[in-house]
Enzyme design. Structure first.
Site, PDB file in Angstrom:
ATOM      1  N   LYS A  64       1.412  21.389  30.004  1.00 52.77           N
ATOM      2  CA  LYS A  64       0.039  21.611  29.547  1.00 52.77           C
ATOM      3  C   LYS A  64      -0.048  22.024  28.078  1.00 52.77           C
ATOM      4  O   LYS A  64      -1.089  21.844  27.438  1.00 52.77           O
ATOM      5  CB  LYS A  64      -0.626  22.670  30.422  1.00 52.77           C
ATOM      6  CG  LYS A  64      -0.995  22.208  31.824  1.00 52.77           C
ATOM      7  CD  LYS A  64      -2.201  21.297  31.801  1.00 52.77           C
ATOM      8  CE  LYS A  64      -2.749  21.045  33.191  1.00 52.77           C
ATOM      9  NZ  LYS A  64      -4.001  20.254  33.173  1.00 52.77           N
ATOM     10  N   SER A 317       6.487  18.734  36.311  1.00 56.56           N
ATOM     11  CA  SER A 317       5.399  19.113  35.415  1.00 56.56           C
ATOM     12  C   SER A 317       5.283  20.608  35.172  1.00 56.56           C
ATOM     13  O   SER A 317       4.646  21.026  34.202  1.00 56.56           O
ATOM     14  CB  SER A 317       4.068  18.589  35.966  1.00 56.56           C
ATOM     15  OG  SER A 317       3.846  19.070  37.286  1.00 56.56           O
TER      16      SER A 317
END
Length: 517
Positions: A64, A317
């Site tokens: 992110k 992720s």
């Protein structure tokens, strides 16, 4: 900063525009080029060359950071002076907080009150102001948007903005540089920013690479949008893989995913748990559930499509896991790999019956065995068996037991059996009851169980209750009530007013087998 509304047709970026923006994104001022690591054990097991993109190695332990920083660098001086705000339960918050610290911009992050302390502390550690509000992301977002209007903050969205998408797309550049022979890339999907950015980049450079989106079965907003032909809002989402628990895919991310993704696949919570274990066994890294999502999809897709000797990559992720959540992962990973079977078996209540049963099981490892005396003729046993050959071996065991005269029921895919009933074996009422069974979910925070019971009220007698805190953001309760037929309408009307997610479990086979009168 150019004002771009991703939900408007007034200014839609082309694939070439996105390629240019991805190549120019200054993310490496704060982010790292992460390794593409070989998974030797898993590759040998499934007969393909499997690699894992280690975005858990970023300074905030998730991808992110890339999108948040890219958008922050495009703010005007006025916007920087006013400060920024976001709503996030974790990874986006940490990415924005570190970006703000690097660029010396004031940041406020609105986080749900249910957010684990590890994530709240990490955001504060980067110097951001944390506001705890609401019990879920949607409530936090509404509050963040209100604060943005009141104070003139710039709202930094988690996924549905071209600058965010372009920042996430830089992962695609690294993938093709690190392995020019890739044939399939598997990308986790929540709001779609990562999937949109990676797919648009890869399709501009190497369109022969297949890009597959992976969603959790209980949060499949992209699949729902594909089926409907446009973004739709899910009624509810599961909270196990909280990093992808998004009710509605972004408008711009959907446009790009629809154009550039080759396929989308969904996986269960048990399959995600199995992928967490696979990652640990090959790398000793501990992924959060949403971080292991794409590897779970890779395994499932390779099996369904019978892929062999292909070059496959999955994106890990994130790794911002609430440690106590490992309790749940550990319990469920064997089921997700089809390495454990759960069976309900009826055996005669006579001397030697247990021994005969064990002989039929053979030399296999029994992972769980629960029994309680029921009556003079029959006994019900809940048994877990470790499997070396998956579903085929389980079918052989069931066939052997039935041939030996033992009625047997496969509970390996029975969610209520796995979450509750296995811990409640033998709990039958001493007298006949007009009982109905319901499951509930509610946000976990100090005092949440007390509030749940208070909200439930005391109008109806509770005849059964099971609650287990798995260290997750949402608690699960199984509750039985004494209810006459004429009470059902008023009771279900009461439940609808409570605001909790609930489901009638009265017809559950596991309940009838072990708990009902």
């Amino acid at each position: 900063m150019a004002e771009v509304n991703p939900v408007s047709d007034q200014y839609l970026l082309s694939g070439a525009d996105y390629l240019r923006n991805i190549l120019r994104a200054p993310v490496y001022e704060v982010a790292q080029v992460t390794p593409l690591q070989n998974l030797a054990r898993l590759s040998a097991r499934i007969g393909n060359h499997v690699q894992l993109k280690r975005e858990d190695r970023q300074p905030v332990h998730s991808f992110k950071l890339r999108g948040a920083y890219n958008m922050m660098t495009q703010l005007t001086e006025h916007q920087r002076q006013a400060g920024v705000i976001a709503a996030s339960a974790g990874n986006h918050a940490q990415g924005l907080a570190l970006s703000s610290q690097k660029l010396e911009v004031s940041a406020t992050i609105v986080m749900p009150r249910t957010t684990p302390d590890i994530k709240v502390d990490a955001v504060r550690g980067f110097g951001a102001n944390v506001v705890l509000h609401g019990n879920n992301f949607d409530e936090a977002k509404i509050h963040a948007e209100m604060l943005a209007q009141q104070h003139g903050y710039t709202f930094i969205p988690p996924f549905d903005h071209p600058a965010i998408i372009a920042g996430q797309g830089t992962i695609g550049i690294e993938l093709v540089q690190q392995n020019g022979h890739l044939e399939y890339v598997f990308v986790p999907v929540g709001g779609g920013g990562l999937a949109a950015g990676v797919s648009v980049l890869l399709k501009q450079l190497l369109p022969e690479i297949k890009v597959i989106g992976v969603e959790a079965e209980d949060s499949a907003c992209l699949k729902a949008a594909f089926d409907a032909g446009q973004p739709v809002t899910l009624d509810q989402v599961g909270m196990f893989a909280d990093g992808v628990a998004v009710k509605r895919i972004g408008s711009e991310t959907f446009r790009l995913c629809e154009q550039y993704l080759d396929d989308v696949i969904t996986v269960s919570s048990d399959e995600i748990c199995a992928a967490v274990k696979d990652i640990f066994e090959d790398t000793r890294a501990i992924a959060e559930p949403s971080g292991a999502l794409s590897l779970a999809g890779l395994k499932k897709y390779a099996e369904q499509q019978q892929l062999q000797q292909c070059h496959l990559a999955a994106i890990l992720s994130g790794a911002n896991l609430n440690f106590h959540g490992l309790r749940y992962v550990s319990e469920r990973c064997e089921l997700g790999e089809k390495r454990e079977g759960l069976l309900a078996v009826t055996i005669p209540e006579r001397p030697g019956a247990f021994l005969d049963f064990c002989h039929l099981i053979g030399g296999r490892a029994v992972t769980e065995f629960n029994y309680r005396y029921n009556d003079d003729k029959l006994a019900n046993v809940f048994v877990g068996v470790r499997l070396l050959q998956g579903q085929q071996e389980l079918e052989h065991i069931i066939a052997d037991l039935r041939q030996g005269g033992y009625p047997v029921m496969d509970l390996s895919d029975d969610e209520m059996a796995k979450v509750h009933v296995r811990y409640m074996i033998g709990g039958r009422p001493p007298k006949p009851l007009q009982e109905r069974l319901y499951s509930f979910e509610f946000p976990e925070y100090p005092g949440a169980l007390t509030k749940f019971l208070s909200t439930l009220g005391d109008q109806w007698n509770i005849s059964l209750f099971n609650y287990r805190n798995h260290g997750a953001d949402y608690g699960r309760v199984l509750c039985g009530f004494e209810l006459a037929e004429h009470d059902l309408l008023s009771f279900t009307t009461h439940l609808r007013k409570l605001g909790y997610h609930w489901h009638d479990e009265t017809d559950s086979a596991a309940y009838k087998f072990f708990l009902a009168q």
